[in-house]
Design a protein around this motif. Structure first.
Motif, short mmCIF file in Angstrom:
data_model
loop_
_atom_site.label_atom_id
_atom_site.label_comp_id
_atom_site.label_asym_id
_atom_site.label_seq_id
_atom_site.Cartn_x
_atom_site.Cartn_y
_atom_site.Cartn_z
N UNK A 23 0.83 -1.20 0.00
CA UNK A 23 0.00 0.00 0.00
C UNK A 23 0.87 1.25 0.00
N UNK A 24 1.91 1.25 0.84
CA UNK A 24 2.82 2.40 0.89
C UNK A 24 3.52 2.59 -0.45
N UNK A 25 3.83 1.51 -1.13
CA UNK A 25 4.50 1.59 -2.42
C UNK A 25 3.65 2.33 -3.44
N UNK A 26 2.37 2.01 -3.52
CA UNK A 26 1.51 2.68 -4.49
C UNK A 26 1.36 4.17 -4.18
N UNK A 27 1.24 4.51 -2.90
CA UNK A 27 1.10 5.91 -2.54
C UNK A 27 2.38 6.68 -2.78
N UNK A 28 3.53 6.08 -2.52
CA UNK A 28 4.80 6.77 -2.74
C UNK A 28 5.08 6.94 -4.23
N UNK A 29 4.57 6.07 -5.06
CA UNK A 29 4.71 6.27 -6.51
C UNK A 29 3.98 7.54 -6.94
N UNK A 30 2.81 7.78 -6.36
CA UNK A 30 2.09 9.02 -6.66
C UNK A 30 2.89 10.23 -6.18
#
Length: 291
Positions: free
Chosen positions: A212-219
């Motif tokens: 979940x953190x990975x997807x948000x940090x990509x943004x």
């Protein structure tokens, strides 16, 4: 006997099936996934999707609004905006993907060490992490680029360093929560070593919050890349980049706002897709929510 034979299989498959069922029943998650698929396909197949060369000058067509030949109009040099937006997505997605991957590898393993061994290892790593978290990520990236200089790889490295600390903290919390479970204690009692415990038990079961953190940090990385390119610290012209395109169109907002609006919409759609996907993954992977 039939019931007893099927119980272990259902016990293994149920959490995965439940997570997938929750995700595919979440409209926002499907919308986010669809937006990202469209963006990724357009950027990967940019030579076949883009109608024009993104860096070819055409002075006779300069500063046109949306029309039949140029769906998003043209910029100051007559270059097709749709083509530049599509090719610009390659740079933004490449920078964000590589930088966040590096941040996950470096910061994630520091979080694993801190959360698994605790003690003085945890104290040292987390105090260094707190120092990096004390600075806003964008300001830290600007300071690094002022020292390293602009360019694709320096921009990627600066964003990776700026976002490594949040991964350290998230991974540490997930590992601490997982290392105290009964199945890890049972494996330890059976003589399993640290490497086996981490690779077979701790990391797989701590992957949910990290994903979940990975997807948000990509943004966040896409926004950071756009901001740094807007300031002239990213990929240099004539290569298209979304942030740099917005900066180029700023003097002409009254004459032709599409020069800045088109890349801004691309950033908005991409970041929205990552955020919706991250929210849906959080709901699907959190047993307290999908129960």
């Amino acid at each position: 006997m039939t019931v007893a034979a099927t119980v272990p299989v259902r016990a293994v498959q149920t959490p995965v099936r439940r997570a997938l069922k929750v995700f595919f029943r979440t409209p926002s998650g499907l919308v986010g996934l669809g937006l990202l698929v469209i963006v990724v396909l357009c950027t990967v197949f940019a030579p076949y999707v883009a109608p024009y060369d993104p860096i070819k000058y055409a002075p006779i067509d300069r500063m046109q609004g949306p029309n039949v030949h140029h769906l998003l109009g043209t910029d100051l040099y007559g270059r097709d905006l749709l083509s530049r937006v599509i090719y610009g997505g390659r740079i933004s997605l490449a920078v964000s993907t590589i930088s966040i991957s590096l941040a996950l590898i470096f910061g994630g393993w520091l979080g694993v060490l801190a959360g698994y061994y605790l003690g003085w290892v945890d104290t040292v790593i987390m105090r260094v992490t707190d120092v990096f978290l004390a600075f806003p990520a964008i300001l830290l990236a600007i300071a690094l680029l002022a020292f390293l200089g602009g360019g694709f790889w320096n921009l990627t490295l600066a964003i990776a360093i700026a976002y490594a600390a949040p991964f350290t903290r998230v991974v540490r919390a997930a590992v601490i929560r997982t290392r105290d479970t009964m199945y890890v204690e049972a494996s330890t009692a059976l003589g399993a070593g640290d490497a086996r415990l981490l690779l077979r038990h701790v990391l797989p079961n701590a992957a949910g919050p990290v994903l979940v953190e990975l997807t948000l940090r990509l943004a966040y990385a896409i926004l950071a890349e756009a901001a740094l390119s807007f300031l002239g610290l990213g990929t240099q012209p004539p290569a298209p980049a979304w942030g740099q395109m917005i900066a180029d169109g700023r003097p002409f907002l009254e004459l032709n706002p599409w020069v800045s609006v088109a890349p801004g919409l691309a950033i908005m759609v991409t970041v929205l897709g990552f955020n919706l996907l991250g929210d849906a993954l959080r709901d699907a992977l959190d047993p307290r929510l999908n129960r």
